[in-house]
Structures are given as C-alpha cells and as structure tokens.
Design an enzyme around this catalytic site. Structure first.
Site, short mmCIF file in Angstrom:
data_model
loop_
_atom_site.label_atom_id
_atom_site.label_comp_id
_atom_site.label_asym_id
_atom_site.label_seq_id
_atom_site.Cartn_x
_atom_site.Cartn_y
_atom_site.Cartn_z
N GLY A 50 28.19 -8.56 -57.56
CA GLY A 50 27.29 -7.41 -57.58
C GLY A 50 27.34 -6.74 -58.94
O GLY A 50 28.26 -6.98 -59.72
N TYR A 78 32.49 -9.42 -58.04
CA TYR A 78 32.65 -8.06 -57.48
C TYR A 78 33.40 -8.11 -56.15
O TYR A 78 34.24 -7.26 -55.86
CB TYR A 78 31.26 -7.44 -57.28
CG TYR A 78 31.28 -6.02 -56.76
CD1 TYR A 78 31.43 -4.94 -57.62
CD2 TYR A 78 31.15 -5.74 -55.39
CE1 TYR A 78 31.45 -3.63 -57.14
CE2 TYR A 78 31.17 -4.44 -54.90
CZ TYR A 78 31.31 -3.39 -55.79
OH TYR A 78 31.33 -2.11 -55.31
N GLU A 162 28.66 -20.71 -56.59
CA GLU A 162 27.32 -21.01 -56.06
C GLU A 162 26.31 -21.41 -57.14
O GLU A 162 25.26 -21.96 -56.85
CB GLU A 162 26.79 -19.82 -55.25
CG GLU A 162 26.44 -18.55 -56.04
CD GLU A 162 27.64 -17.65 -56.34
OE1 GLU A 162 28.78 -18.16 -56.40
OE2 GLU A 162 27.44 -16.44 -56.55
N SER A 214 -4.36 -19.29 -47.28
CA SER A 214 -5.12 -19.96 -48.33
C SER A 214 -4.90 -21.46 -48.30
O SER A 214 -5.47 -22.18 -49.11
CB SER A 214 -4.64 -19.43 -49.67
OG SER A 214 -3.25 -19.73 -49.81
N GLY A 215 -4.03 -21.92 -47.39
CA GLY A 215 -3.72 -23.34 -47.38
C GLY A 215 -2.53 -23.68 -48.27
O GLY A 215 -2.16 -24.83 -48.39
N GLY A 216 -1.94 -22.67 -48.91
CA GLY A 216 -0.73 -22.91 -49.70
C GLY A 216 0.44 -23.24 -48.79
O GLY A 216 0.40 -22.93 -47.59
N VAL A 217 1.48 -23.85 -49.35
CA VAL A 217 2.61 -24.31 -48.54
C VAL A 217 3.28 -23.15 -47.80
O VAL A 217 3.50 -23.20 -46.59
CB VAL A 217 3.68 -24.99 -49.43
CG1 VAL A 217 4.82 -25.52 -48.59
CG2 VAL A 217 3.07 -26.07 -50.28
N ASP A 218 3.57 -22.08 -48.54
CA ASP A 218 4.39 -21.01 -47.96
C ASP A 218 3.66 -20.30 -46.82
O ASP A 218 4.22 -20.10 -45.73
CB ASP A 218 4.79 -19.99 -49.04
CG ASP A 218 5.45 -20.66 -50.22
OD1 ASP A 218 5.98 -21.77 -50.03
OD2 ASP A 218 5.43 -20.09 -51.32
N SER A 219 2.41 -19.90 -47.08
CA SER A 219 1.71 -19.15 -46.04
C SER A 219 1.42 -20.05 -44.83
O SER A 219 1.44 -19.60 -43.69
CB SER A 219 0.43 -18.51 -46.57
OG SER A 219 -0.46 -19.48 -47.02
N LYS A 357 11.91 -22.82 -52.14
CA LYS A 357 10.71 -23.66 -51.96
C LYS A 357 11.02 -25.01 -51.29
O LYS A 357 10.31 -25.43 -50.38
CB LYS A 357 10.09 -23.90 -53.33
CG LYS A 357 8.74 -24.52 -53.28
CD LYS A 357 7.74 -23.45 -53.03
CE LYS A 357 6.32 -23.91 -53.04
NZ LYS A 357 5.42 -22.77 -52.95
#
Ligand code: XMP
Length: 500
Positions: A50, A78, A162, A214-219, A357
């Site tokens: 942090g 932290y 990480e 919109s046809g995008g991957v995420d939405s 992603k």
C-alpha cells in the site's frame, strides 16, 4: 471450498496478487482493510502492499485478532510493516528507498525451495528495523535491508512476489498457499461464473437491468453472465452510430440474441453523421460521439424502467480511469469507461470488474461464447470516428469499412492470429495515381497492426511483405476511391495505437 483472503491496503498490485492466486487454482477474495471478515472457509490471509507508511496518522491497520488466530498470514511490503508493528517489532523510514529490480539473498532458501539469490521487484521507503518476538530474518536485499521474515507459520516479504519481474514469485506464493495454508487447488473459472450468477440474482432480485452493448468482448461476457442469472430482465441496447466495422450492425445483434441476451437495436447513424458534420477536431469528435451515444441510450433505457446499469468494466479499465482521474495524465477520453449518466439513478452492476482481459476470454469460452467473438480485437467506443481523420461523413465511413474488412481478411487468410489489433485509417488527403492509363486522385489509407499487452504500450507488428502487397492490391482494385496504401511503423509510445 478453501479460500484465501487478500486484504487490500491500496497497492496497485492487489488485483494482480488475486490473479496469481486464481492462476494457482485457488479461490481468492479481495476485502477492504476496514471491513474484512474471516469465515471458516478462509485458510490464509495475505496483506497487500500500500502507498501509506504504517506511522501515518490515518494509516490503515489490521485487527490483532487476525495475527493471533491460527490462520497463516503473509504480509507483503506495507503488509509486512503492519505485521511487524502490530506484533511489537519496529519499522522505520529507510535510509535508502528501494525501487525496481533488486537482488535478494535467502538465508534459508530451502523454506521456499528457491535459489539462494533471486531478482525481485521492490517499491518501498520504510523498512523493518526490529523484529517481533519469535520472528527471524530469512532473506535480505543486497542493500542489507530485511526482505523476508517468519515465525514458522506467518511470513512477510518486503518485495512483491506477485509482480512478474520477481523471479520465482509464483513459487513463493504457491509455497504459502499449498505448504503453509494447505489449501486445495480446486478453483476453476466456472466457479467464478457460478458465484457471479448467484451474486447477480441476489443483488438484482426481481428488478431490471439495462446494458449498452457493442459486441465487444467485455460487455458481451458481462451480458451473457447476467442473462444466465436473470434472463430477460436484462435488456441490452445496441446503438448503431454508423461507425462500426463492416456489417457489425447486423452481426452483433444476431450474435447477442443467439446467446440469450434480449436486445433493442437503435439505428442512430443519421443523428451521428448529422452531429459530426464538419467537425475535424479529434477530442470534439469523441465528445460528440460519447454524448450522443449516452443520449440515445438514455432515451431507450428510460422506457425500460431499470434499476441497474450493467457495465463490462474489467480491471484494466479500473486502473486506467483511476490513473486518468488523478491529474493531468488523461491522454484520450475513453467514453465507455465509467461515464454513463448519474441522473438516471441506476446502480452499477460490474460482475467482471476484478478480471484481467485474458481471464474474461477464458470465462467467455466457459459460457459458450464463440471464439470469433471472445478472441476479437479491441475496438474503440467511438469506432471509425477516430480512424477517419478530419471530418466524417457516411461516404468516408463506407470506404473505410471496405478497406478495413479487406485488410483484416488478408491477415486472417495468412493465419496471423497473434496480431493484437489491426485496422485501417482514412487520411484526409488525396494523392495522384494512375489507374487504367488515366490519372487518378484517390484517398490515402494507412494500415496499422500492433502487438500489445492491454494497450498501454504497443509495438508495430511486422506483417509479412507478401500479405501487405496482397492487401494493397485488393484495396486499390476493390475500393476505387483509394489511390494509395501506406503501413504505419510507429510504436506506442511515442504514437498511440489509434491515430486520433
Ligand atoms: P490508444 O489509441 O489510446 O488506444 O493507444 C489504446 C487501446 O484503447 C482503444 N481505444 C479505445 N477504447 N474507447 C475505447 O473503448 C475509446 O475511446 C478508445 N480509444 C482508444 C484502442 O483501440 C486501443 O486498443
């Protein structure tokens, strides 16, 4: 199922930590420092890094009950300082901060089964100067700073395991998970889907959800997940602004409906071309597209009487919008991150907010979404609006759609699947040429293909010459308005991926 809780103290790497744990097949939840709850399924706690110093007046802390319990704790940066302070050790402002790649020497490498010297990623000003009772130093940085401690059950590291620059970072985390916490490796992305479906059902109840799609991957992934939870109480709104890729206004609605998402399609292209007439300033064009998109969306959404707005926000959007709200580092205004209308009084639903992603893609496949959609390239919200330089009209959009489709076809036919993003740009120039013995005066188009991770940086993709030659020949013969084809060989930075 066994679970690891990551307590978030505000590190920019907290979600990366969660991701590393998921990659190891372990269920992990991220909890805020001031509201953490530890139930019986929790087998280990990881305290993130942090930005604060543990001695700042309002520094986030950790209830000592966690350190006294039988659940093993791993403190990072932290998180290490907090553990040490809370357990009666000493943390001081360091004489020298350590940032970036730093060598670390393990006194007891056999604990983690790593080499005795590794390169790590450090980012700290404070350091441990006094050990809590029962703890010993197991690693030091080459600068002599305490880099690892343990009492046999709890561990703390000054560096960030990480971050991928840390050698054997995943092995260190795996050691804590499997040898110390003894969790089982039984989490899969399908569990994430199921958890989110249950969560959405619970949050939404019998209410309604609306989403701009919109046809995008995420939405699309967010919508399919939500449709699985609440069926046709989710309504997607697809606004066709006339600046999509060729035929998308037909294909996107068809695909979404086939995936069980109820959809309203609005052809608003006349409105967009009208509003964009004569506008050539890039930011102005983005603004017009963004604002009108919202207006059209809002009008439809009001009729649905929804309580929730679904957004396909993913973790890189969260980082980007946080970064751009910080100060002057906003490079372009990405209209589909964050900013849908507040006055609609909708609560946000963001089921894939914690995913990266590539995890969204895996989830999409798990939900049965075709790879042609899940693996599709990113496409900017303002669409071809930022790829037609200068002012925009329907005819230019038509020409660019044709050129873009030909270029993408050529790449596909050549099997160039690893291109991260490729597209054509229509320049506001014409150049002289000769076609069929006649003087021609056609548009110049630029082709662009890039390699990237998350779009933050990019390098131009070396498309083989024969593929470029074929694309150029097809474009100039099939799109008579185009007289010249060029290829963009600029990295990001200094350029951006899009031209505007
Ligand atoms: P730039 O041009 O900023 O693009 O290097 C980085 C990535 O973001 C996409 N991009 C956008 N995506 N709304 C979006 O959803 C936008 O306004 C926007 N502008 C750029 C771009 O296509 C690339 O993948």
């Amino acid at each position: 199922m066994d679970r690891i809780v990551v307590i978030d103290y505000g590190s920019q790497y907290t979600m990366l930590l969660a991701r590393r744990i998921r990659e190891l097949g372990v269920l992990c939840t991220v909890e805020q420092a001031d509201s953490v709850r530890v139930d019986s399924d929790v087998k280990g706690l990881i305290l993130s890094g942090g930005p604060q110093s543990v001695y700042e007046p309002n520094a986030l802390s950790l209830s000592s009950e966690f350190l006294d319990s039988s659940i093993p704790v791993l403190g990072i940066c932290y998180g290490m300082h907090l553990m040490v302070k809370q357990l009666g050790g000493e943390v001081s402002k360091g004489s020298k901060a350590e940032y970036g790649l730093t060598g670390v020497v393990f006194a007891e490498p056999e604990i983690f089964n790593v080499p005795s010297r590794i390169t790590t990623w450090m980012s700290h000003g404070d350091e441990v100067t006094g050990l809590p009772k029962g703890y010993r130093v197991i690693a030091q940085s080459v600068g002599g700073i305490v880099a690892g401690i343990t009492d046999g059950r709890n561990f703390a590291l000054q560096f960030h395991p990480e971050v991928h620059h840390t050698q054997f970072g995943s092995d260190l985390i795996a050691h804590f998970l499997f040898n110390v916490c003894k969790v089982s490796r039984d989490w899969r992305i399908s569990d994430f889907a199921q958890e989110q479906i249950e969560k959405i059902k619970k949050i939404v109840g019998t209410k309604r959800v609306v989403a701009g799609l919109s046809g995008g991957v995420d939405s699309t992934v967010a919508a399919v997940l939500t449709a699985r939870a609440i069926g046709n109480r989710l309504t997607g709104i697809f606004v066709n602004h006339g600046l999509m890729r060729k035929n998308e206004e037909i294909e996107v609605p068809r695909t979404l409906e086939a995936l069980g998402v109820k959809l309203i399609t609005v052809d608003a292209s006349d409105l967009f071309f009208e509003k964009l007439k004569g506008v050539s300033d890039p930011e102005m064009k983005r603004k017009i597209i963004g604002e009108n998109f919202i207006r059209v969306f809002e009008k439809q959404a009001k009729e649905i009487d929804a309580d929730f707005l679904l957004q396909g926000t993913i973790y890189s959007d969260v980082i980007e919008s946080a970064a751009s709200s910080r100060s002057s580092d906003k490079i372009k205004s990405h209209h589909n991150v964050g900013g849908l209308p507040e006055e609609m009084n909708l609560s946000l639903l963001e089921p894939i907010r914690e995913l990266f992603k590539d995890e969204v893609r895996v989830l999409g496949r798990e939900l049965g979404i075709a790879s042609s959609l899940v693996d599709r390239q990113p496409f900017p919200g303002p669409g071809l609006g930022v790829r037609i330089l200068g002012d925009i009209d329907r005819e230019k959009a038509r020409i660019l759609k044709e050129v873009d489709a030909i270029f993408l076809n050529c790449l596909n036919e050549a099997g160039l699947k690893s291109v991260w993003q490729a597209f054509a740009v229509l320049l506001p120039l014409r150049s002289v040429g000769v076609k069929g013995d006649r003087r021609a005066y056609g548009y110049v188009v630029s082709l662009r293909a890039v390699h990237s991770a998350e779009g933050m940086t990019a390098s131009w993709y070396e498309v083989p010459h024969d593929v470029l030659r074929e694309a150029s020949a097809r474009i100039t013969s099939q799109v008579p308005e185009v007289g010249r084809v060029v290829f963009d060989i600029t990295d990001k930075p200094p350029a951006t991926i899009e031209w505007e």
